[in-house]
Design a protein around this motif. Structure first.
Motif, PDB file in Angstrom:
ATOM      1  N   ILE A  35       0.886  -1.165   0.000  1.00 50.53           N
ATOM      2  CA  ILE A  35       0.000   0.000   0.000  1.00 50.53           C
ATOM      3  C   ILE A  35       0.921   1.211   0.000  1.00 50.53           C
ATOM      4  O   ILE A  35       1.651   1.453   0.946  1.00 50.53           O
ATOM      5  N   LEU A  36       0.900   1.904  -1.125  1.00 47.46           N
ATOM      6  CA  LEU A  36       1.878   2.949  -1.375  1.00 47.46           C
ATOM      7  C   LEU A  36       1.165   4.280  -1.490  1.00 47.46           C
ATOM      8  O   LEU A  36       0.095   4.369  -2.102  1.00 47.46           O
ATOM      9  N   GLY A  37       1.748   5.288  -0.912  1.00 42.34           N
ATOM     10  CA  GLY A  37       1.146   6.607  -1.047  1.00 42.34           C
ATOM     11  C   GLY A  37       1.884   7.610  -0.197  1.00 42.34           C
ATOM     12  O   GLY A  37       2.664   7.228   0.672  1.00 42.34           O
ATOM     13  N   PRO A  38       1.651   8.886  -0.438  1.00 46.14           N
ATOM     14  CA  PRO A  38       2.325   9.914   0.346  1.00 46.14           C
ATOM     15  C   PRO A  38       1.830   9.919   1.787  1.00 46.14           C
ATOM     16  O   PRO A  38       0.793   9.329   2.103  1.00 46.14           O
ATOM     17  N   ALA A 210      -4.799   3.253  -8.243  1.00 46.74           N
ATOM     18  CA  ALA A 210      -4.577   2.123  -9.143  1.00 46.74           C
ATOM     19  C   ALA A 210      -4.102   0.931  -8.333  1.00 46.74           C
ATOM     20  O   ALA A 210      -3.464   1.102  -7.297  1.00 46.74           O
ATOM     21  N   VAL A 211      -4.433  -0.289  -8.804  1.00 49.85           N
ATOM     22  CA  VAL A 211      -3.887  -1.509  -8.215  1.00 49.85           C
ATOM     23  C   VAL A 211      -3.287  -2.326  -9.343  1.00 49.85           C
ATOM     24  O   VAL A 211      -3.968  -2.627 -10.316  1.00 49.85           O
ATOM     25  N   ASP A 212      -2.017  -2.660  -9.219  1.00 48.40           N
ATOM     26  CA  ASP A 212      -1.364  -3.408 -10.294  1.00 48.40           C
ATOM     27  C   ASP A 212      -0.018  -3.922  -9.787  1.00 48.40           C
ATOM     28  O   ASP A 212       0.389  -3.599  -8.672  1.00 48.40           O
ATOM     29  N   THR A 213       0.685  -4.684 -10.638  1.00 45.77           N
ATOM     30  CA  THR A 213       2.060  -5.047 -10.318  1.00 45.77           C
ATOM     31  C   THR A 213       2.914  -3.802 -10.481  1.00 45.77           C
ATOM     32  O   THR A 213       2.504  -2.871 -11.193  1.00 45.77           O
ATOM     33  N   ALA A 292       6.000   6.818 -12.418  1.00 47.47           N
ATOM     34  CA  ALA A 292       4.645   6.308 -12.651  1.00 47.47           C
ATOM     35  C   ALA A 292       3.686   6.862 -11.611  1.00 47.47           C
ATOM     36  O   ALA A 292       2.567   7.270 -11.915  1.00 47.47           O
ATOM     37  N   PHE A 293       4.164   6.898 -10.387  1.00 49.09           N
ATOM     38  CA  PHE A 293       3.313   7.388  -9.308  1.00 49.09           C
ATOM     39  C   PHE A 293       2.934   8.845  -9.532  1.00 49.09           C
ATOM     40  O   PHE A 293       1.770   9.231  -9.418  1.00 49.09           O
ATOM     41  N   VAL A 294       3.934   9.626  -9.884  1.00 45.62           N
ATOM     42  CA  VAL A 294       3.690  11.044 -10.131  1.00 45.62           C
ATOM     43  C   VAL A 294       2.670  11.202 -11.258  1.00 45.62           C
ATOM     44  O   VAL A 294       1.716  11.971 -11.171  1.00 45.62           O
ATOM     45  N   GLN A 295       2.880  10.387 -12.319  1.00 43.97           N
ATOM     46  CA  GLN A 295       1.985  10.444 -13.473  1.00 43.97           C
ATOM     47  C   GLN A 295       0.561  10.062 -13.076  1.00 43.97           C
ATOM     48  O   GLN A 295      -0.399  10.708 -13.467  1.00 43.97           O
ATOM     49  N   LEU A 296       0.441   9.001 -12.258  1.00 40.94           N
ATOM     50  CA  LEU A 296      -0.888   8.458 -11.960  1.00 40.94           C
ATOM     51  C   LEU A 296      -1.639   9.282 -10.926  1.00 40.94           C
ATOM     52  O   LEU A 296      -2.864   9.300 -10.908  1.00 40.94           O
ATOM     53  N   THR A 297      -0.915   9.916 -10.024  1.00 36.68           N
ATOM     54  CA  THR A 297      -1.611  10.664  -8.972  1.00 36.68           C
ATOM     55  C   THR A 297      -1.527  12.161  -9.211  1.00 36.68           C
ATOM     56  O   THR A 297      -2.261  12.929  -8.597  1.00 36.68           O
ATOM     57  N   GLY A 298      -0.606  12.550 -10.073  1.00 37.80           N
ATOM     58  CA  GLY A 298      -0.404  13.979 -10.264  1.00 37.80           C
ATOM     59  C   GLY A 298       0.185  14.621  -9.026  1.00 37.80           C
ATOM     60  O   GLY A 298       0.111  15.824  -8.829  1.00 37.80           O
ATOM     61  N   GLY A 299       0.773  13.789  -8.161  1.00 34.05           N
ATOM     62  CA  GLY A 299       1.320  14.351  -6.921  1.00 34.05           C
ATOM     63  C   GLY A 299       2.753  13.930  -6.721  1.00 34.05           C
ATOM     64  O   GLY A 299       3.320  13.182  -7.511  1.00 34.05           O
TER      65      GLY A 299
END
Lengths: 304, 262
Positions: A35-38, A210-213, A292-299
């Motif tokens: 579970i990844l996030g800021p 998003a949930v993925d590998t 990818a994270f930056v792209q997907l969350t815009g954060g």
């Protein structure tokens, strides 16, 4: 594979703010699920609800088929939890803590083996307060595993550890999984997520983005490859910009930087070979999970 | 590293004692290592007892105390001193610290639960107090010839009620204080006036009537009253025993109602 954890439409608010807006996820048996996030994204609140430590305002949670609140007694026997803010009495010694916690469970692991496996054997008689950050963390992991759990939730496992200790901890987690324990790993370290997790849930602003590998997430973000090299002989731009795989070309001094899709590298090297140009100081940059994270969350991940 | 495949034979934990018993032992060990209880709760009153024991002036009978000397009266006062330190300082400091540092929270993730830690702390302090009381009575009796309470059953009952009342007050302090520092402060601030009303500085019998009345309604004052009656050979009267019981029940109920686990 059967689902070990199912969370549907979890919502939790505290007096002043919504911590978790809407989180749904499924963890399969035997995987390492990240579970990844800021910071402040709602990761910890989500896992605290899963562990039955908080009462969700809305939503459904099942862990090993159990309701974390109603079936608490049974759940605590199957779920090991390592919390961010969970300490031990200062004067409790390592071996005492493990022996004591082992006695809480009906079928505990062998705490001595656990202590050796985690490299704490020479600290057996050391008081908790005298342990280093890494040793406390390892003891905390040991306590989460001492009950022989089916599932382990590990929150910010390697925060505060030096790189060496962090790598050792990762190895340890891989061993734990190899022993059949399903692991939920809460983290805000990209490298950790990329290295350990089979699948990841990106959480931002209390929602699952998003949930993925890890590879799937990177792919999903559609970030281009960047190929950088110094041509051994002068190179006309049009030779490369004409390729369908290539989307752009820039020059920096004598370096050529080509961007393009996954196949761009093959196409570019083929053209260079045909023209007898050697690509010196060749470097290829793959999109990282972080991008990818930056792209997907815009954060941003670490700046908060 | 083989961290896994470490399942122990299931019989092992049952054979080596239940979780509750282990927890009580662990908490007792921690209390002793912590030194607040042993030093201030046991060592300090014991030294005071010995010092007072060698002062001849204290062997004079106290007026209105039914023939007991000043020193005779100090034995139960110091027993109450011990109970008060353990229950009102050591216990709340430890438990509020556990709450602050997430010890209780970690327990919440185990099958045992945090309430059992509370009980184990109570049991540990109770055990230390019991040992200390026996020690004080022995030192006073063998060292300085102070007779044991002439009504032993009444004394034991009073002691049990007094420990229950004080541990309940300690639990209430734990429940209501926001953190470890506050718990220690509240416990210490309450300790001195309460010890005053037990007669630490002036025997209760020599206090002005109004202070005596107040004393009888404080936990330590009521405890002292009951102890004194047991020393003189009577079964303690209902008023102090009921006062102690009321503190025990009332504080426990409020503490349970308002206890914050985190």
């Amino acid at each position: 594979m059967p689902a070990v954890i199912e969370v549907r439409n979890l919502h939790k608010r505290y007096a002043d703010k919504v911590a978790v807006e809407d989180v749904s996820l499924t963890v399969q048996e035997g995987e390492i699920f990240g579970i990844l996030g800021p910071n402040g994204a709602g990761k910890t609140t989500s896992v605290e609800c899963i562990a039955g430590l908080r009462t969700p305002d809305r939503g459904e949670i099942k862990v090993c088929g159990l309701n974390p609140l109603r079936d608490r007694a049974e759940l605590t026997r199957r779920l090991g939890v390592q919390l961010q803010a969970g300490q031990l009495p200062d004067r409790l010694q390592v071996a005492e803590a493990l022996e004591l916690y082992a006695s809480f469970y009906p079928e505990p692991a062998d705490w001595r083996a656990l202590m050796h496996g985690l490299g704490l054997a020479d600290k057996a008689r050391t008081a908790y307060a005298k342990l280093s950050g890494g040793q406390k963390q390892r003891l905390s992991i040991a306590l989460a595993l001492v009950g022989n759990p089916k599932v382990a939730i590990l929150d910010e496992l390697t925060t505060g550890l030096d790189p060496q200790a962090r790598r050792e901890t990762w190895e340890l987690i891989e061993n734990v999984r190899a022993g059949g324990v399903t692991i939920v790993l809460v983290t805000h370290f990209m490298e950790e997520a990329e290295r350990l997790c089979d699948r990841l849930a990106l959480i931002d602003g209390g929602r699952v983005v998003a949930v993925d590998t890890p590879a799937g997430l990177t792919e999903r973000a559609r970030i281009e490859q960047r190929i950088q090299f110094r041509p051994s002989r002068p190179l006309a731009d049009h030779l490369l910009t004409g390729l369908p795989e290539v989307s752009g070309l820039t020059r920096r001094g004598e370096l050529v930087i080509v961007s393009g899709n996954d196949n761009a590298l093959n196409a570019v090297t083929a053209v260079l070979a045909r023209n007898r140009i050697v690509a010196e100081r060749l470097r290829v940059e793959q999109a990282s999970l972080e991008e990818a994270f930056v792209q997907l969350t815009g954060g941003r991940l670490d700046s908060r | 590293m083989s961290v896994l495949n470490t399942a122990a034979p299931a019989a092992a934990p049952a054979a080596s004692g239940s979780a509750t018993w282990r927890l009580i032992k662990a908490e007792s060990r921690l209390s002793i290592r912590d030194k607040v209880g042993p030093l201030w709760g046991v060592g300090c009153p014991l030294i005071v007892l010995i010092i007072l024991g060698v002062v001849p002036a204290l062997r004079e009978p106290v007026e209105a105390a039914g023939g007991l000397t000043y020193f005779d009266l100090y034995v139960p006062v110091l027993i109450l001193f011990n109970l008060a330190i353990l229950a009102m300082t050591a216990l709340p400091t430890t438990l509020a610290g556990y709450r602050e540092n997430g010890v209780l929270r970690r327990m919440q993730t185990t099958p045992i639960g945090p309430a059992r830690v509370l009980s184990a702390q109570l049991a540990a302090n109770f055990a230390i107090a019991l040992v200390a009381t026996v020690l004080f009575l022995a030192v006073a009796g063998l060292g300085f010839g102070v007779d044991l309470p002439r009504h032993p059953v009444g004394f034991i009952l009073s002691w049990l009620l007094a420990s229950a009342a004080l541990l309940a007050v300690g639990l209430l302090i734990t429940a209501l204080s926001p953190g470890r520092g506050a718990a220690t402060a509240i416990g210490t601030v309450l300790f001195f006036p309460m010890m005053f009303f037990a007669g630490l500085w002036v025997p209760v019998a020599q206090m002005p009537e109004m202070l005596q009345t107040i004393s009888h309604y404080t936990p330590l004052g009521a405890g002292m009253q009951a102890f004194q009656e047991a020393y003189l050979g009577h079964f303690p009267s209902a008023a102090p025993l009921l006062t102690l019981a009321a503190y025990a029940a009332g504080c426990t109920i409020i503490a349970i109602r308002w206890f914050r686990w985190e």
